[in-house]
Design an enzyme around this catalytic site. Structure first.
Site, PDB file in Angstrom:
ATOM      1  N   ASP A  26       6.696  25.880 -17.504  1.00 37.90           N
ATOM      2  CA  ASP A  26       5.461  26.203 -16.771  1.00 37.90           C
ATOM      3  C   ASP A  26       5.536  25.513 -15.410  1.00 37.90           C
ATOM      4  O   ASP A  26       6.588  25.007 -15.011  1.00 37.90           O
ATOM      5  CB  ASP A  26       4.210  25.773 -17.572  1.00 37.90           C
ATOM      6  CG  ASP A  26       2.995  26.673 -17.269  1.00 37.90           C
ATOM      7  OD1 ASP A  26       2.474  26.599 -16.135  1.00 37.90           O
ATOM      8  OD2 ASP A  26       2.593  27.465 -18.139  1.00 37.90           O
ATOM      9  N   HIS A  47       0.792  40.326 -18.104  1.00 40.48           N
ATOM     10  CA  HIS A  47      -0.435  41.047 -17.698  1.00 40.48           C
ATOM     11  C   HIS A  47      -1.144  40.385 -16.515  1.00 40.48           C
ATOM     12  O   HIS A  47      -2.040  40.968 -15.931  1.00 40.48           O
ATOM     13  CB  HIS A  47      -1.387  41.246 -18.895  1.00 40.48           C
ATOM     14  CG  HIS A  47      -2.211  40.043 -19.245  1.00 40.48           C
ATOM     15  ND1 HIS A  47      -3.410  40.121 -19.907  1.00 40.48           N
ATOM     16  CD2 HIS A  47      -1.999  38.718 -19.015  1.00 40.48           C
ATOM     17  CE1 HIS A  47      -3.906  38.905 -20.072  1.00 40.48           C
ATOM     18  NE2 HIS A  47      -3.063  38.044 -19.538  1.00 40.48           N
TER      19      HIS A  47
HETATM   20  C1  SAM Z   1      -2.661  33.244 -18.797  1.00 40.60           C
HETATM   21  S1  SAM Z   1      -1.786  31.754 -18.912  1.00 40.60           S
HETATM   22  C2  SAM Z   1      -0.885  31.974 -20.432  1.00 40.60           C
HETATM   23  C3  SAM Z   1      -0.544  30.683 -21.075  1.00 40.60           C
HETATM   24  C4  SAM Z   1       0.130  30.800 -22.449  1.00 40.60           C
HETATM   25  N1  SAM Z   1       1.308  31.623 -22.432  1.00 40.60           N
HETATM   26  C5  SAM Z   1      -0.851  31.286 -23.483  1.00 40.60           C
HETATM   27  O1  SAM Z   1      -0.765  32.450 -23.902  1.00 40.60           O
HETATM   28  O2  SAM Z   1      -1.742  30.515 -23.868  1.00 40.60           O
HETATM   29  C6  SAM Z   1      -0.530  31.954 -17.690  1.00 40.60           C
HETATM   30  C7  SAM Z   1       0.390  30.768 -17.532  1.00 40.60           C
HETATM   31  O3  SAM Z   1       1.347  31.054 -16.498  1.00 40.60           O
HETATM   32  C8  SAM Z   1       1.567  29.872 -15.761  1.00 40.60           C
HETATM   33  N2  SAM Z   1       2.145  30.220 -14.450  1.00 40.60           N
HETATM   34  C9  SAM Z   1       1.528  30.788 -13.386  1.00 40.60           C
HETATM   35  N3  SAM Z   1       2.394  30.973 -12.375  1.00 40.60           N
HETATM   36  C10 SAM Z   1       3.591  30.521 -12.812  1.00 40.60           C
HETATM   37  C11 SAM Z   1       4.906  30.489 -12.239  1.00 40.60           C
HETATM   38  N4  SAM Z   1       5.140  30.958 -11.009  1.00 40.60           N
HETATM   39  N5  SAM Z   1       5.914  29.993 -12.988  1.00 40.60           N
HETATM   40  C12 SAM Z   1       5.682  29.517 -14.239  1.00 40.60           C
HETATM   41  N6  SAM Z   1       4.468  29.545 -14.857  1.00 40.60           N
HETATM   42  C13 SAM Z   1       3.447  30.043 -14.134  1.00 40.60           C
HETATM   43  C14 SAM Z   1       0.187  29.244 -15.691  1.00 40.60           C
HETATM   44  O4  SAM Z   1       0.266  27.867 -15.361  1.00 40.60           O
HETATM   45  C15 SAM Z   1      -0.333  29.500 -17.096  1.00 40.60           C
HETATM   46  O5  SAM Z   1       0.004  28.461 -17.984  1.00 40.60           O
END
Ligand code: SAM
Length: 425
Positions: free
Chosen positions: A290, A333
């Protein structure tokens, strides 16, 4: 008594009424009377055999009961439900959080009087009585007598941090975007938004930032967002459970030094920890990727020692090559097709042919009979992320454009949870 036989669903007024009288009659009659008898029968039948612990059983009954309410209520009552009751319940719940009301009500089964509760939370009894009465009409608490209430399951959950933060998250980074959606779309010309830096979210929250940049600037809201994700997933069917996806085939032929699962955008590690718990003997390494902020937080948590937190931007080259599975849960999504393609291509470049898989855990919108949580989520995505929940055809197109192919879509209950298993094309 409503004269069901005389309702004109075709929208044609009766000979004896003008347009206004026609509208008034429709607005005060059940919305879909022709559905009522079969829904009542369905509820009776389902109610006789429902196993409340069985997700499919229980939600089938909930859906039938909801459909009955929609058919039975008049349009005037539906307007009040949409415009009055949801908004005011939301406000009362937030007031209850601020007062610590639900924690007090949840202490035990014993009914509590308005005066007793007002004293405990430090509020005026006349004021609190109004809040309590509305919460009881909306099923949040239970009225047991005049000015006397007790807890329900909902009350107890409203004193749990994950649930409290879910409402806070909605207030602080979701709902204003949804409220701004009609005005945004009017200006944008009624097309699907595709720029996460110029969508209803920016209008609603008076910012130029993408929602993820906004969360980075507002760590308290970011933490509420993560707890919202954790609460939202409670009790939903999980692909890791027996009877959903074929986990035994996934873990077969994986060596102790191989990477079994890379959880991209895995947040604080809810999923990868669940996987470890449910498959304690699965071989191989588990990697949680992350942003730097989330990774720093997950390193402070007591993750299982076999889980390796790692900072990784999923738009860049994937450092873990040849893993058995690269996993995205409610991540794709969040992004437009162009961005999602970039993320998937970065994985395709790291995959070992004939061994590696991409597992996408997202929703698949069905052509008919879609689930209300899926369609609500789709519109949240439209408002706050300028993205979409995808149909099966849209998933195929996206995955193919990244040099991958869908091997199988594992679905449960109208696609509310789907696991899209992909391989190199
Ligand atoms: C909607 S959350 C989903 C979290 C987890 N997979 C869940 O289902 O509970 C999206 C995740 O993507 C991460 N994220 C956003 N941009 C990112 C990037 N460029 N690289 C890695 N992670 C990222 C956010 O920090 C967040 O934890």
């Amino acid at each position: 008594m409503v004269d069901v036989a005389n309702l004109t669903l075709s929208g044609i007024a009766r000979a004896d009424e003008d347009q206004e009288a026609f509208f008034a009659r429709v607005a005060t009659s059940p919305s879909a009377p022709e559905l009522i008898p079969s829904l009542v029968n369905q509820i009776t039948t389902l109610g006789k055999s429902v196993i409340l612990q069985d997700y499919n059983d229980r939600t089938a009954l909930v859906e039938a009961a909801q459909s009955l309410i929609y058919a039975l209520q008049t349009p005037r009552e539906s307007m009040n439900r949409h415009c009055w009751s949801h908004a005011t319940t939301y406000a009362c719940v937030e007031i209850g959080f601020d007062l610590g009301l639900f924690a007090i009500l949840s202490k035990d089964e014993k009914p509590k009087s308005t005066t007793e509760l007002a004293k405990a939370v430090g509020a005026d009894p006349a004021f609190l009585g109004r809040i309590l009465k509305h919460l009881s009409t909306m099923g949040v608490i239970l009225q047991t007598g005049p000015d006397e209430y007790r807890r329900t399951g909902t009350t107890i959950s409203l004193s749990w941090k994950l649930c409290i933060d879910s409402y806070a998250c909605a207030t602080n980074c979701l709902t204003a975007g949804v409220v701004a959606l009609p005005a945004y779309l009017k200006k944008a010309g009624y097309v699907n938004p595709s720029n996460g830096k110029d969508c209803a979210f920016q209008r609603g929250y008076q910012t130029d930032l993408h929602i993820f940049e906004y969360l980075k600037e507002n760590p308290v809201v970011a933490s509420q967002f993560n707890n919202h994700m954790a609460f939202y997933r409670q009790g939903r069917p999980s692909w890791m459970d027996v009877g959903f996806y074929d986990v035994p085939s996934l873990i077969a032929n994986v060596g102790q030094d191989d990477v079994l699962l890379v959880d991209l955008g895995g947040g604080l590690g809810h999923d990868i920890s669940e996987f470890r718990r449910k498959w304690p003997d699965a071989p191989g390494r588990l990697v949680l990727q992350d942003t730097p902020e989330l990774t720093a937080q997950s390193k402070k948590k007591q993750l299982h020692p076999s889980i390796e937190p790692m900072v990784h931007d999923f738009f860049t080259e994937q450092p873990i090559k040849g893993a058995r599975a690269y996993y995205f849960h409610t991540v794709i999504h969040d992004w437009s097709d162009d961005n999602a393609r970039k993320m998937l291509k970065a994985i395709a470049d790291a995959m070992k042919p004939g061994f590696s898989k991409v597992l996408i855990n997202d929703q698949v919108v069905t052509a008919t009979d879609a689930y209300w949580e899926t369609t609500s989520m789709d519109l949240l995505m439209m408002a706050d992320f300028a993205t979409t929940e995808r149909t099966e055809a849209e998933w195929h197109r996206l995955v193919k454009s990244a040099g991958l192919k869908i091997k199988k879509i594992w679905n449960v209950h109208k696609g509310i949870e789907s696991l899209i298993e992909c391989e190199l094309a």
